[in-house]
Design a protein around this motif. Structure first.
Motif, PDB file in Angstrom:
ATOM      1  N   TYR A  20      24.572 -94.146  66.825  1.00 47.60           N
ATOM      2  CA  TYR A  20      23.445 -93.881  65.827  1.00 47.60           C
ATOM      3  C   TYR A  20      22.509 -95.045  65.644  1.00 47.60           C
ATOM      4  O   TYR A  20      21.962 -95.100  64.628  1.00 47.60           O
ATOM      5  CB  TYR A  20      23.887 -93.312  64.496  1.00 47.60           C
ATOM      6  N   THR A  21      22.384 -95.867  66.492  1.00 49.18           N
ATOM      7  CA  THR A  21      21.452 -96.947  66.648  1.00 49.18           C
ATOM      8  C   THR A  21      20.221 -96.472  67.626  1.00 49.18           C
ATOM      9  O   THR A  21      20.521 -95.455  68.277  1.00 49.18           O
ATOM     10  CB  THR A  21      22.069 -98.259  67.145  1.00 49.18           C
ATOM     11  N   ILE A  22      19.162 -97.341  67.845  1.00 48.18           N
ATOM     12  CA  ILE A  22      18.070 -96.942  68.658  1.00 48.18           C
ATOM     13  C   ILE A  22      18.407 -97.695  69.987  1.00 48.18           C
ATOM     14  O   ILE A  22      17.141 -98.035  70.746  1.00 48.18           O
ATOM     15  CB  ILE A  22      16.848 -97.319  67.988  1.00 48.18           C
TER      16      ILE A  22
ATOM     17  N   LEU B 247      20.606-104.510  65.876  1.00 50.35           N
ATOM     18  CA  LEU B 247      20.519-102.980  66.077  1.00 50.35           C
ATOM     19  C   LEU B 247      21.557-102.364  65.048  1.00 50.35           C
ATOM     20  O   LEU B 247      21.716-100.936  64.878  1.00 50.35           O
ATOM     21  CB  LEU B 247      20.710-102.460  67.222  1.00 50.35           C
ATOM     22  N   ARG B 248      22.067-103.127  64.103  1.00 46.40           N
ATOM     23  CA  ARG B 248      23.127-102.545  63.090  1.00 46.40           C
ATOM     24  C   ARG B 248      24.171-101.789  63.877  1.00 46.40           C
ATOM     25  O   ARG B 248      24.958-100.542  63.434  1.00 46.40           O
ATOM     26  CB  ARG B 248      22.378-101.425  62.327  1.00 46.40           C
ATOM     27  N   GLY B 249      24.715-102.350  64.938  1.00 50.49           N
ATOM     28  CA  GLY B 249      25.892-101.890  65.487  1.00 50.49           C
ATOM     29  C   GLY B 249      27.229-102.935  65.183  1.00 50.49           C
ATOM     30  O   GLY B 249      27.016-103.588  64.275  1.00 50.49           O
ATOM     31  N   GLY B 250      28.282-102.787  65.858  1.00 56.15           N
ATOM     32  CA  GLY B 250      29.325-103.721  65.748  1.00 56.15           C
ATOM     33  C   GLY B 250      30.023-103.750  66.899  1.00 56.15           C
ATOM     34  O   GLY B 250      29.890-102.986  67.834  1.00 56.15           O
ATOM     35  N   PHE B 251      31.011-104.894  67.041  1.00 48.73           N
ATOM     36  CA  PHE B 251      31.691-105.262  68.282  1.00 48.73           C
ATOM     37  C   PHE B 251      33.046-105.840  67.887  1.00 48.73           C
ATOM     38  O   PHE B 251      33.000-106.532  66.649  1.00 48.73           O
ATOM     39  CB  PHE B 251      30.825-106.183  69.235  1.00 48.73           C
ATOM     40  N   ARG B 252      33.930-106.255  68.883  1.00 52.30           N
ATOM     41  CA  ARG B 252      35.079-106.807  68.628  1.00 52.30           C
ATOM     42  C   ARG B 252      35.161-107.933  70.012  1.00 52.30           C
ATOM     43  O   ARG B 252      35.134-107.296  71.125  1.00 52.30           O
ATOM     44  CB  ARG B 252      36.366-106.146  68.521  1.00 52.30           C
ATOM     45  N   TYR B 253      35.500-109.146  69.826  1.00 52.04           N
ATOM     46  CA  TYR B 253      35.830-110.129  70.704  1.00 52.04           C
ATOM     47  C   TYR B 253      37.086-109.890  71.519  1.00 52.04           C
ATOM     48  O   TYR B 253      37.938-109.201  70.809  1.00 52.04           O
ATOM     49  CB  TYR B 253      35.739-111.567  70.379  1.00 52.04           C
ATOM     50  N   VAL B 254      37.202-110.210  72.684  1.00 48.55           N
ATOM     51  CA  VAL B 254      38.518-110.173  73.591  1.00 48.55           C
ATOM     52  C   VAL B 254      39.466-111.125  72.795  1.00 48.55           C
ATOM     53  O   VAL B 254      39.141-112.338  72.337  1.00 48.55           O
ATOM     54  CB  VAL B 254      38.377-110.567  74.832  1.00 48.55           C
ATOM     55  N   GLY B 255      40.599-110.684  72.511  1.00 51.64           N
ATOM     56  CA  GLY B 255      41.715-111.310  71.872  1.00 51.64           C
ATOM     57  C   GLY B 255      41.500-111.510  70.341  1.00 51.64           C
ATOM     58  O   GLY B 255      42.364-112.037  69.607  1.00 51.64           O
ATOM     59  N   GLN B 256      40.696-110.693  69.688  1.00 51.04           N
ATOM     60  CA  GLN B 256      40.409-110.743  68.236  1.00 51.04           C
ATOM     61  C   GLN B 256      40.810-109.235  67.754  1.00 51.04           C
ATOM     62  O   GLN B 256      40.433-108.621  68.516  1.00 51.04           O
ATOM     63  CB  GLN B 256      38.895-111.182  68.009  1.00 51.04           C
TER      64      GLN B 256
ATOM     65  N   GLU C  30      39.381-108.768  64.537  1.00 52.11           N
ATOM     66  CA  GLU C  30      38.091-108.539  63.563  1.00 52.11           C
ATOM     67  C   GLU C  30      37.165-108.060  64.275  1.00 52.11           C
ATOM     68  O   GLU C  30      36.821-108.247  65.273  1.00 52.11           O
ATOM     69  CB  GLU C  30      37.936-109.962  62.849  1.00 52.11           C
ATOM     70  N   TRP C  31      36.551-107.087  63.817  1.00 51.93           N
ATOM     71  CA  TRP C  31      35.169-106.399  63.899  1.00 51.93           C
ATOM     72  C   TRP C  31      33.952-107.108  63.197  1.00 51.93           C
ATOM     73  O   TRP C  31      34.225-107.294  62.089  1.00 51.93           O
ATOM     74  CB  TRP C  31      35.099-104.916  63.760  1.00 51.93           C
ATOM     75  N   PHE C  32      32.833-107.390  63.928  1.00 47.99           N
ATOM     76  CA  PHE C  32      31.647-107.845  63.257  1.00 47.99           C
ATOM     77  C   PHE C  32      30.735-106.751  63.344  1.00 47.99           C
ATOM     78  O   PHE C  32      30.545-105.756  64.296  1.00 47.99           O
ATOM     79  CB  PHE C  32      31.182-109.024  64.104  1.00 47.99           C
ATOM     80  N   ARG C  33      30.353-106.293  61.974  1.00 47.07           N
ATOM     81  CA  ARG C  33      29.283-105.107  61.937  1.00 47.07           C
ATOM     82  C   ARG C  33      28.119-105.545  61.026  1.00 47.07           C
ATOM     83  O   ARG C  33      28.423-106.241  60.108  1.00 47.07           O
ATOM     84  CB  ARG C  33      30.024-103.934  61.439  1.00 47.07           C
ATOM     85  N   ALA C  34      26.955-104.833  60.994  1.00 43.36           N
ATOM     86  CA  ALA C  34      25.868-104.845  60.070  1.00 43.36           C
ATOM     87  C   ALA C  34      26.263-103.840  59.205  1.00 43.36           C
ATOM     88  O   ALA C  34      26.677-102.823  59.358  1.00 43.36           O
ATOM     89  CB  ALA C  34      24.663-104.757  61.019  1.00 43.36           C
ATOM     90  N   ASP C  35      25.937-104.112  57.862  1.00 45.75           N
ATOM     91  CA  ASP C  35      25.883-103.218  56.941  1.00 45.75           C
ATOM     92  C   ASP C  35      24.582-102.356  56.998  1.00 45.75           C
ATOM     93  O   ASP C  35      23.876-102.348  57.864  1.00 45.75           O
ATOM     94  CB  ASP C  35      25.989-103.730  55.485  1.00 45.75           C
ATOM     95  N   ARG C  36      24.467-101.294  55.935  1.00 46.83           N
ATOM     96  CA  ARG C  36      23.449-100.416  55.921  1.00 46.83           C
ATOM     97  C   ARG C  36      21.999-100.866  55.858  1.00 46.83           C
ATOM     98  O   ARG C  36      20.867-100.391  56.169  1.00 46.83           O
ATOM     99  CB  ARG C  36      23.575 -99.353  54.744  1.00 46.83           C
TER     100      ARG C  36
END
Length: 256
Positions: free
Chosen positions: A132-134, A92-101, A103-109
């Motif tokens: 701003y996702t659905i 859904l082009r969102g982002g997240f961060r794991y526990v203890g990490q 780094e963020w993982f994100r989708a681009d445009r």
């Protein structure tokens, strides 16, 4: 009125309009209709076609939103709940961060993302940004198993509504920060469901267009969540002051 009857009625109306529109204007007529009249007749002929097209487009859009918020059960079975949640967020082009990490993982445009998140199997999520996702009520099922989720942002999400807020109780043991600002479908009634989130330390309810008495709502939220910082910007300050005065008068009346 039944659907077949309505369809028949529309068909008859269209036939009558087409007959009028196609009536030949002979040379014996006094004068041909003006341009704007002929233009209106043309639009009338196309009205129901456009109406049906818009209805069909709306239905397809709703189906598309539901499909993208479907439960990722197959991925969960193969890789576990944490990977399934991560894949749903990135899809859904969102982002997240794991526990203890850090780094963020994100989708681009364009919706592209790094598949390295697959190496973090059985690592729960700590922060999730779906702004701003659905994402909607159904899609929240994909995050249900995240018992370590501390921060969630759904800022500006058009599908986040009162039902969505009611479902957030599954994070009541971990959630500390919640951003639901700029969500057009949230009402005052939906905010009352947040009383279950006793661990909240920061709640952003800024610029919610369905909230008619922001001052009153802010004060009620502070009473409901006394250890939580309530952020409520983007409103008319006069309305907020008016809401505060109403609460103060109510409290004074109770004391008497």
């Amino acid at each position: 009125m039944s659907a077949p009857f309505m369809a028949l009625r529309r068909c008859c109306q269209r036939s009558a309009l087409l007959m009028v529109a196609r009536r030949p204007w002979s040379s014996s007529s006094v004068s041909s209709p003006p341009l704007h009249t002929r233009f209106l007749l043309f639009l009338t002929q196309r009205f129901y076609d456009v109406e049906m097209l818009l209805s069909w487009g709306s239905q397809q859009r709703r189906k598309g939103i539901q499909r993208r918020n479907a439960y990722y059960g197959y991925t969960r079975g193969l890789y576990g709940a944490d990977i399934a949640s991560a894949y749903y967020i990135l899809s859904l082009r969102g982002g997240f961060r794991y526990v203890g990490q850090s780094e963020w993982f994100r989708a681009d445009r364009r919706g592209k993302f790094n598949w390295d998140f697959l190496t973090h199997k059985d690592t729960p999520l700590e922060e999730v940004n779906m702004s701003y996702t659905i994402i909607n009520y159904s899609g929240l099922e994909n995050l249900k198993g995240q018992k370590s989720l501390r921060t969630l942002s759904v800022r500006g999400c058009p599908e986040v509504d009162d039902w969505f807020l009611a479902r957030l109780h599954v994070f009541q043991d971990s959630l500390e920060e919640l951003d639901i600002s700029h969500c057009p479908r949230i009402t005052t009634g939906g905010l009352s469901a947040l009383k279950n989130l006793k661990g909240l330390r920061r709640l952003d309810v800024s610029s919610l267009p369905q909230i008619s008495s922001p001052g009153l709502v802010a004060i009620l939220l502070e009473e409901m969540l006394p250890r939580c910082q309530i952020v409520s910007t983007g409103y008319d300050h006069s309305l907020m002051q008016e809401g505060g005065e109403e609460i103060e008068e109510h409290v004074q009346g109770q004391k008497r």
